[in-house]
Design a protein around this motif. Sequence first.
Motif, PDB file in Angstrom:
ATOM      1  N   ASP A 544       0.945  -1.112   0.103  1.00  0.00           N
ATOM      2  CA  ASP A 544      -0.160   0.212  -0.215  1.00  0.00           C
ATOM      3  C   ASP A 544       0.864   1.007  -0.012  1.00  0.00           C
ATOM      4  OD1 ASP A 544      -2.199   1.766   0.236  1.00  0.00           O
ATOM      5  OD2 ASP A 544      -3.133   1.244   1.857  1.00  0.00           O
ATOM      6  N   TYR A 545       1.081   1.432  -0.964  1.00  0.00           N
ATOM      7  CA  TYR A 545       2.058   2.727  -0.885  1.00  0.00           C
ATOM      8  C   TYR A 545       1.573   3.644  -0.862  1.00  0.00           C
ATOM      9  CZ  TYR A 545       3.691   7.288  -3.713  1.00  0.00           C
ATOM     10  OH  TYR A 545       4.179   8.326  -3.330  1.00  0.00           O
ATOM     11  N   GLU A 546       0.268   4.008  -1.809  1.00  0.00           N
ATOM     12  CA  GLU A 546      -0.352   4.867  -0.876  1.00  0.00           C
ATOM     13  C   GLU A 546      -0.862   5.852   0.647  1.00  0.00           C
ATOM     14  OE1 GLU A 546      -3.506   5.633  -4.959  1.00  0.00           O
ATOM     15  OE2 GLU A 546      -3.771   6.858  -3.227  1.00  0.00           O
ATOM     16  N   ARG A 547      -1.035   4.650   1.013  1.00  0.00           N
ATOM     17  CA  ARG A 547      -1.066   4.620   2.502  1.00  0.00           C
ATOM     18  C   ARG A 547      -0.113   5.371   3.330  1.00  0.00           C
ATOM     19  NH1 ARG A 547      -3.245  -0.195   6.489  1.00  0.00           N
ATOM     20  NH2 ARG A 547      -1.085  -0.561   6.359  1.00  0.00           N
ATOM     21  N   PHE A 548       1.323   4.563   2.849  1.00  0.00           N
ATOM     22  CA  PHE A 548       2.517   5.286   3.441  1.00  0.00           C
ATOM     23  C   PHE A 548       2.841   5.933   2.897  1.00  0.00           C
ATOM     24  CE2 PHE A 548       6.794   5.429   2.469  1.00  0.00           C
ATOM     25  CZ  PHE A 548       7.318   5.464   3.562  1.00  0.00           C
ATOM     26  N   ALA A 549       2.761   6.853   1.848  1.00  0.00           N
ATOM     27  CA  ALA A 549       3.122   7.855   0.967  1.00  0.00           C
ATOM     28  C   ALA A 549       1.886   8.816   1.646  1.00  0.00           C
ATOM     29  CB  ALA A 549       2.557   8.529  -0.006  1.00  0.00           C
ATOM     30  N   ARG A 550       0.603   8.971   2.667  1.00  0.00           N
ATOM     31  CA  ARG A 550      -0.390  10.215   2.804  1.00  0.00           C
ATOM     32  C   ARG A 550       0.904  10.212   3.950  1.00  0.00           C
ATOM     33  NH1 ARG A 550      -5.128  11.389   0.461  1.00  0.00           N
ATOM     34  NH2 ARG A 550      -5.013  10.121  -1.352  1.00  0.00           N
ATOM     35  N   ALA A 551       0.788   8.969   5.581  1.00  0.00           N
ATOM     36  CA  ALA A 551       1.159   8.481   6.790  1.00  0.00           C
ATOM     37  C   ALA A 551       2.947   9.844   6.435  1.00  0.00           C
ATOM     38  CB  ALA A 551       1.226   7.334   6.859  1.00  0.00           C
ATOM     39  N   GLN A 552       3.523   9.703   5.584  1.00  0.00           N
ATOM     40  CA  GLN A 552       5.107  10.398   5.460  1.00  0.00           C
ATOM     41  C   GLN A 552       4.711  11.827   5.386  1.00  0.00           C
ATOM     42  OE1 GLN A 552       8.501   9.635   5.587  1.00  0.00           O
ATOM     43  NE2 GLN A 552       7.729   7.553   6.610  1.00  0.00           N
ATOM     44  N   LEU A 553       3.742  11.597   4.191  1.00  0.00           N
ATOM     45  CA  LEU A 553       3.391  12.854   4.595  1.00  0.00           C
ATOM     46  C   LEU A 553       2.832  13.815   5.381  1.00  0.00           C
ATOM     47  CD1 LEU A 553       2.076  13.211   0.888  1.00  0.00           C
ATOM     48  CD2 LEU A 553       4.046  14.287   1.003  1.00  0.00           C
ATOM     49  N   GLU A 554       1.730  12.957   6.182  1.00  0.00           N
ATOM     50  CA  GLU A 554       1.755  14.213   7.714  1.00  0.00           C
ATOM     51  C   GLU A 554       2.610  14.312   8.922  1.00  0.00           C
ATOM     52  OE1 GLU A 554      -1.492  11.689   9.006  1.00  0.00           O
ATOM     53  OE2 GLU A 554      -2.783  11.819   7.607  1.00  0.00           O
ATOM     54  N   GLU A 555       3.580  13.202   8.668  1.00  0.00           N
ATOM     55  CA  GLU A 555       4.686  13.196   9.886  1.00  0.00           C
ATOM     56  C   GLU A 555       5.428  14.185   9.010  1.00  0.00           C
ATOM     57  OE1 GLU A 555       7.586   9.388   9.978  1.00  0.00           O
ATOM     58  OE2 GLU A 555       5.674   8.957  10.295  1.00  0.00           O
ATOM     59  N   ARG A 556       5.774  14.586   7.635  1.00  0.00           N
ATOM     60  CA  ARG A 556       6.493  15.570   7.622  1.00  0.00           C
ATOM     61  C   ARG A 556       5.975  16.774   7.739  1.00  0.00           C
ATOM     62  NH1 ARG A 556      10.194  14.717   2.163  1.00  0.00           N
ATOM     63  NH2 ARG A 556      10.281  12.509   2.233  1.00  0.00           N
ATOM     64  N   ALA A 557       4.868  17.111   7.750  1.00  0.00           N
ATOM     65  CA  ALA A 557       4.338  17.751   7.529  1.00  0.00           C
ATOM     66  C   ALA A 557       3.943  18.525   8.406  1.00  0.00           C
ATOM     67  CB  ALA A 557       2.844  18.187   6.867  1.00  0.00           C
ATOM     68  N   ALA A 558       4.379  18.096   9.695  1.00  0.00           N
ATOM     69  CA  ALA A 558       4.736  18.055  11.611  1.00  0.00           C
ATOM     70  C   ALA A 558       5.574  18.391  11.339  1.00  0.00           C
ATOM     71  CB  ALA A 558       3.292  16.762  12.305  1.00  0.00           C
ATOM     72  N   ALA A 559       6.293  17.457  11.194  1.00  0.00           N
ATOM     73  CA  ALA A 559       8.224  18.280  11.453  1.00  0.00           C
ATOM     74  C   ALA A 559       8.200  19.055  10.883  1.00  0.00           C
ATOM     75  CB  ALA A 559       8.681  16.817  11.449  1.00  0.00           C
ATOM     76  N   GLY A 560       8.038  19.739  10.346  1.00  0.00           N
ATOM     77  CA  GLY A 560       7.960  20.508   8.906  1.00  0.00           C
ATOM     78  C   GLY A 560       9.254  20.542   8.595  1.00  0.00           C
ATOM     79  N   PHE A 561       8.590  19.336   7.304  1.00  0.00           N
ATOM     80  CA  PHE A 561      10.490  18.870   6.470  1.00  0.00           C
ATOM     81  C   PHE A 561       9.523  19.387   5.129  1.00  0.00           C
ATOM     82  CE2 PHE A 561      11.786  16.596   9.777  1.00  0.00           C
ATOM     83  CZ  PHE A 561      13.001  16.963  10.341  1.00  0.00           C
ATOM     84  N   PRO A 562      10.164  18.938   4.189  1.00  0.00           N
ATOM     85  CA  PRO A 562       9.606  18.851   2.809  1.00  0.00           C
ATOM     86  C   PRO A 562       8.409  18.264   2.131  1.00  0.00           C
ATOM     87  CG  PRO A 562      11.396  19.720   2.735  1.00  0.00           C
ATOM     88  CD  PRO A 562      10.627  19.396   3.950  1.00  0.00           C
ATOM     89  N   PRO A 563       7.262  18.197   2.289  1.00  0.00           N
ATOM     90  CA  PRO A 563       7.394  19.080   0.576  1.00  0.00           C
ATOM     91  C   PRO A 563       6.263  19.728   1.365  1.00  0.00           C
ATOM     92  CG  PRO A 563       5.442  17.501  -0.381  1.00  0.00           C
ATOM     93  CD  PRO A 563       7.035  16.880   1.435  1.00  0.00           C
ATOM     94  N   ALA A 564       6.403  19.990   3.156  1.00  0.00           N
ATOM     95  CA  ALA A 564       5.472  21.088   3.578  1.00  0.00           C
ATOM     96  C   ALA A 564       6.193  22.625   4.122  1.00  0.00           C
ATOM     97  CB  ALA A 564       5.289  20.448   4.985  1.00  0.00           C
ATOM     98  N   VAL A 565       7.177  22.225   3.586  1.00  0.00           N
ATOM     99  CA  VAL A 565       7.721  24.132   3.581  1.00  0.00           C
ATOM    100  C   VAL A 565       9.904  23.337   2.221  1.00  0.00           C
ATOM    101  CG1 VAL A 565       7.646  24.219   5.851  1.00  0.00           C
ATOM    102  CG2 VAL A 565       9.641  22.937   5.137  1.00  0.00           C
ATOM    103  N   ALA A 566       8.942  24.487   1.877  1.00  0.00           N
ATOM    104  CA  ALA A 566      10.335  24.727   1.350  1.00  0.00           C
ATOM    105  C   ALA A 566      11.698  24.814   1.436  1.00  0.00           C
ATOM    106  CB  ALA A 566      10.439  25.673  -0.294  1.00  0.00           C
ATOM    107  N   GLU A 567      12.869  23.987   1.134  1.00  0.00           N
ATOM    108  CA  GLU A 567      14.632  24.629   1.619  1.00  0.00           C
ATOM    109  C   GLU A 567      15.189  24.603   0.973  1.00  0.00           C
ATOM    110  OE1 GLU A 567      14.351  21.599   5.170  1.00  0.00           O
ATOM    111  OE2 GLU A 567      15.446  19.882   3.305  1.00  0.00           O
ATOM    112  N   ALA A 568      16.622  25.023   1.614  1.00  0.00           N
ATOM    113  CA  ALA A 568      17.773  24.964   0.646  1.00  0.00           C
ATOM    114  C   ALA A 568      18.378  25.522   1.964  1.00  0.00           C
ATOM    115  CB  ALA A 568      17.572  26.806  -0.227  1.00  0.00           C
ATOM    116  N   VAL A 569      20.060  25.149   1.956  1.00  0.00           N
ATOM    117  CA  VAL A 569      21.069  25.563   2.203  1.00  0.00           C
ATOM    118  C   VAL A 569      22.086  25.837   1.643  1.00  0.00           C
ATOM    119  CG1 VAL A 569      20.918  22.585   3.722  1.00  0.00           C
ATOM    120  CG2 VAL A 569      22.014  23.012   1.671  1.00  0.00           C
TER     121      VAL A 569
END
Length: 660
Positions: A544-569
Motif C-alpha cells: 500500500d504505497y498510497e497509505r504509506f505516502a499519506r502517512a509520511q506526508l503527515e509526518e513531514r508536515a508535522a515536523a516541518g519538512f518538505p514538501p510542507a516547506v521549501a528548503e535550501a542550504v
Amino acid sequence: MPVARVALDVPLPKLFDYACEAAPPIGARVLVPFGAKQVVGVVCEIARASEVPAERLRPLGRVLEDTPPLPAEWLELARFASDYYQRPLGEVIAGALPPRLKRAEPLRARAAAATPSAETRFTPGPALTAAQIAAIEALQSALGRYAAHVLYGVTGSGKTEVYLHVVRAALERGTQALVLVPEINLTPQLERELRERFPGVAIALAHSGLADTARARAWLAAQAGGARIVLGTRLAVFTPMHALGVVIVDEEHDASFKQQDGVRYSARDLAVYKAHLARCPVVLGSATPSLETFANALADRYRLLRLPDRARAEAALPTVRLVDTRRDAPADGLAPAVVEAIGARLARGEQSLVFLNRRGYAPVLACSACGWVGDCTRCSAHLVVHLGERRLRCHHCGLEAPVPRACPNCGNVDLTPFGRGTQRLEDSIVARFRDARVLRIDSDSARGKGRWEAMLRAIRAGDVDILVGTQILAKGHDFPRLTLVAVANADAALMAADYRAPERLFAQLQQVAGRAGRAELPGEVLIQTRYPEHPIYQALVAGDYERFARAQLEERAAAGFPPAVAEAVLRAEARELDAALAFLAHAITRAPTAADDAALFDPVAMTMPRLAGWERAHVLVQSRSRRALQNYLSEWIETLYAERAPRGVRWHVDVDPVEF
Ligand code: ADP
Ligand code: ZN
Ligand code: ZN
C-alpha cells in the motif's frame, strides 16, 4: 556600436560585455577574449551601451557559425534554472552544453538528416488494458498544452506501453518527444524498444556515456528537428528541441535526477518547467512517486493517472513476507527460511535474486587487538574491503590502498573484515549451493564495455540460477524466470537520521520486489528484518504505497519538512571544519533581516562531514513559500558574491537539497 552580453563559465553572477560591429544573434556561440585566454560563451542579450568604460570594453572575437543559435526557449530554461538554483547563468549554460560545443574548433557538418516523414510507422504492441487505455486517452487529449501528469503504476503495470502510445501521438502531430530515465544502464533497453516500435524514426541519445562528437551531433539533430525522439539521463533535459510535444520522466522518484555538484538541479523539476515552456504535457511515471510529486497530485496541481494492476493477465503482484531474524537467525547472511526458498526455486529451475545494497566484500576492516579501523584519510567513512583484488576502497572518493598484511597500529596480523557486502554474500551462496550458477551484479562486476548487457542476456537466457545484486538490478528490468527476491539486510536504513530515508527505503524495496513474478510464474519476496512490526515493512506487506505516502506526508508536515516547506542550504567547504563553520557564522550576519517568511538555522557539520579532503558544513533555510525562499536566497547571495570568501573556503547554495 552594439554590445553583446555573453554568458561565460565563470563563478560570477553576471554577463560579460563585448563590443561588436554588428549584433550577433541571441543564443549564438561566440569566441571572446577573457583575461589572457579566448573562451567560448553564449550571447544572451544585446544592449546599446555598456556600463564598462569604452576603453576597457573588449571586442567580441567571432561568432561560431558551425551551430545555429540556441533557441529562445532553451535560454529561457537556462535562465529559470539559474534563478531557481541560484547559480550564475554562465555556469548553468556551461553545464548544459555538450563538452564539444564548449570548444571553438568547428564541428564538421554531416550530411543533413533525412527530413522527418509525415507518417509515423508504429509497430503495434499487446492489446492494452483498460487502465492503460484510460491513461493514454487522458494524455493524448492533453497534447498541445501544458499539463503535468503522474503515471502511478505498480511494477509491471505496463507504464512503458503508455509512454510509447503517447510518444506516437506526439510524433503524429509533428512534434518531438523527450524521454528521461534515471540511469545510463536503463537507456539501452528503452532505446531498443523505441527502435523496434518506431522503425525508421530518428532517435537521439543524450547521456554522459557518449563520445563528445556523437553527443554534440545528437544535440544538434534534436535542435534541428531531425531527431524525433530524444532519450537520455538527467542532462538530456537541457537538449534544445525544435518542436517539443511531450516530456516523459520515467522512475521520476529516483534521486539520480538530482545533480549533486556544479549546478545542483533536479532534472525532474526542470522537465516540468521545460514542458511548461513548450506548452506540452509532461508525464512523471513511477510505482512509488516521490512525496513531492504525490503531494502535487493530491493538491490537484498534477493529474493522477493510476495503473493499479500488472498488465499481463497472468502476472500477479508478488506476495511479500517478513522473515524475523530474531527468531530465524541468519547464518552467513541468510535465514533458514530464505535458504529453503532459494532451494525450492533451484529445484524448480526458477531464478532467485538476493538483494544487498552494499558492494564489496565487507564494509569495514578492523583490528581486534587494538581497535584500529581502516578509514579513508580523505572522508569520514570506512574503507570497504575488496578481497578479490586485495584492495581497500573508499566508496565516496575512490581512494584505494592495498589490504595491509598486519595492523598498521599494533602489528597484529589477524585483521577482521566486519559486516557483509555483495562479494562476501556471493562467496557464502556459492559455498552453500554448490551446483547453482551464481552471478553477482553490482557496479564493480558490471564495469567494462558490454558487461552489463551480457549479464542481462545471461539472466534472460536462463544461464543464471541465483543473482546477488545491489540496486543496479532493481530498476526497470524484466526477468521472466525470476520468482524469488530475498532482501538480505535493509534494517540499517531504518536508523538513518535523514528524513528522506523511509521514502527511499520504501521505494527501493518496492522496486526490487517488483522484479519478482513478472511473467506467468508467481513471485515471492522475503525481507529479513529484526523489526517486522516497523510501519515501512508493514506497508510493503500490504503493498500500500498510497497509505504509506499519506502517512509520511503527515509526518513531514508535522515536523516541518518538505514538501510542507521549501528548503535550501548554504553549504561551505574547507580543509578545516572550523573554517567552514566560521564562514557560515559570518554569512548568517549578512542574511536579509526583515524576513518573517524564511527561517534560518544554525551552522552544523554535514552528516558525513569530510568528503574527498573537504570538511563540509551548512546552514538550512526554510520557508512556507517557495517564492519567499527564492527572494531571500537571491538577496543573501548577492551580498555573499560581493564579498570575497576567505582563502580556502568555497561555498554554494543547494536548493531542494537531498543530502544533509
Ligand atoms: P512497468 O514499467 O510499469 O514496471 P513494463 O512497462 O515494464 O512495466 O511492463 C511489464 C511487462 O508487461 C512487459 O513485459 C510488457 O511488455 C508487458 N505489458 C505491458 N502492457 C501489456 C498489455 N497490455 N498486455 C500484456 N502485456 C503487457
Ligand atoms: Zn591493531
Ligand atoms: Zn574517501
